[in-house]
Design an enzyme around this catalytic site. Structure first.
Site, PDB file in Angstrom:
ATOM      1  N   ILE A   1       1.001  -1.436  -0.255  1.00  0.00           N
ATOM      2  CA  ILE A   1      -0.101   0.137  -0.415  1.00  0.00           C
ATOM      3  C   ILE A   1       0.495   0.892   0.432  1.00  0.00           C
ATOM      4  CG2 ILE A   1      -2.220   1.399   1.300  1.00  0.00           C
ATOM      5  CD1 ILE A   1      -2.825  -1.455  -0.082  1.00  0.00           C
ATOM      6  N   LYS A   2       0.740   2.435  -0.999  1.00  0.00           N
ATOM      7  CA  LYS A   2       1.929   3.641  -1.412  1.00  0.00           C
ATOM      8  C   LYS A   2       0.746   4.689  -0.309  1.00  0.00           C
ATOM      9  CE  LYS A   2       3.122   5.095  -4.885  1.00  0.00           C
ATOM     10  NZ  LYS A   2       3.681   4.830  -6.947  1.00  0.00           N
ATOM     11  N   ILE A   3       1.950   4.652   0.430  1.00  0.00           N
ATOM     12  CA  ILE A   3       0.788   5.717   1.913  1.00  0.00           C
ATOM     13  C   ILE A   3       2.296   6.979   0.866  1.00  0.00           C
ATOM     14  CG2 ILE A   3       0.946   7.119   3.431  1.00  0.00           C
ATOM     15  CD1 ILE A   3       0.152   4.127   4.445  1.00  0.00           C
TER      16      ILE A   3
END
Length: 369
Positions: A139-141
């Site tokens: 998951i890209k944050i």
């Protein structure tokens, strides 16, 4: 298999493709690149999805099904993108298994307009993780101030994270701190730390673009052009080596924790006068990822050179370059501040373009916008 890219992989660089589309998945292109170009990961962003959706007809059937089910634009974007990422995860699964979870990863980003909302970022990350439902997902944050506690909380929930939009060294240290905090939370929550992985996406070429612009405006030493991005990234790797040591890290490592690997992002050159493989060849180091646009990957396959570690033996040079830039009047902190704001703004713009693209497709078949 391409020998140049294999040499790059053998030097400890994980080769990831910075692109994804349903065409790549369905045609066998992605699987082919794994075999021929040593690709062991994929990164995506809203701009990539917008391009894929606007150019491909392979989405039409799913769009019609979603329209029939009464889906609005937000749900349609969610379903289309998570479907692609889930299918890509399945294709990359052999690389995930072969590397014990280090590679074989596919990244999907939380909506960029949530970058300054910690709680909403966490909620989005958990929803994406559940929808894709594959262990090799990242998951890209974004690495905003509000993103740091979200990174820790998401990792603490046992979810693997790709921290994106890192430009400066201070922010990078905050990201690594958030990583350790997240692992400590995960341990306290009873998660197996060996199943949690993370990368920190440190952007390279955009640093040169901004600093070169300032150097040219100041009529500064032309020998400094095109040197900041690599120097900055090399110092980031020095920070990485320094950070993952000491009692706090040793305690986590003893429980199976993994270091958060540096990922070199934005590695396609923006200036056509520069060597088109410079952000790959000059950043070779073990335990790194280089996510490349296909154009850059093909350029390296054609004429890229691997000459051993190009990072750890260049720390003094990197510090000298950054000192020379400061003497030339470059305000590093201001550069990073501008790039961070532009980075989020560009992703929000791309996200809106993605929504507009899907909205147009829904309207074409009589759906809700």
């Amino acid at each position: 298999m391409n020998d140049r890219l294999k040499s790059l992989a053998d030097a400890g660089v994980s080769i990831w493709l910075d692109d994804l589309s349903r065409e790549r998945i369905a045609s066998g292109n992605l699987a082919g690149l794994m075999k021929s170009h040593s690709v062991v990961g994929v990164t995506t962003n809203p701009s990539i999805f917008a391009s894929a959706l606007s150019e491909g007809e392979r989405y039409d059937e799913q769009v019609r099904e979603l329209v029939a089910d009464g889906a609005d634009v937000d749900r349609t974007v969610f379903e289309l993108t998570t479907t692609d990422v889930r299918d890509a995860c399945d294709i990359l699964r052999p690389a995930y298994d072969a590397s014990n979870g280090v590679d074989g990863r596919v990244s999907i980003e939380v909506a960029p307009d949530l970058a300054f909302d910690t709680a909403a970022t966490v909620k989005s990350a958990k929803a994406l993780w559940a929808a894709v439902d594959r262990p090799n997902l990242f998951i890209k944050i974004p690495a905003t101030t509000e993103g740091a506690p979200a990174i820790s909380e998401v990792l603490g929930a046992g979810i693997s994270v790709n921290v994106t939009l890192i430009f400066g060294l201070d922010r990078y240290r905050e990201v690594m701190e958030a990583h350790l905090t997240g692992l400590e939370q995960a341990r306290a929550n009873g998660h197996d730390l060996s199943n949690i992985h993370s990368v920190a996406s440190f952007f390279v070429s955009r640093v040169d673009t901004e600093i070169d612009k300032r150097l040219l405006a100041a009529d500064a030493d032309s020998n400094l052009l095109g040197r900041a991005g690599v120097a900055n990234a090399r110092l980031a790797y020095a920070a990485f080596e320094e950070f993952f040591s000491g009692e706090r890290w040793d305690s986590l490592a003893a429980d199976g924790a993994h270091r958060q690997r540096p990922l070199w992002a934005s590695t396609g050159v923006k200036n056509p006068d520069y060597d088109d493989t410079m952000y790959v060849a000059q950043l070779v180091a073990s335990d790194t990822v280089n996510t490349m646009p296909e154009k850059t990957m093909q350029a390296f396959a054609d004429h890229g050179k691997v000459d051993g570690d190009q990072v750890t033996n260049h720390y003094d040079d990197a510090r000298a370059t950054m000192a020379a830039l400061a003497e030339a009047g470059i305000d590093y902190d201001d550069v990073i501040s501008v790039l961070e704001k532009e980075g989020v703004d560009k992703f929000v713009t791309s996200w809106n373009e993605l929504l507009d693209t899907v909205r147009g497709q829904l309207e074409a078949v009589g759906g809700r916008s």
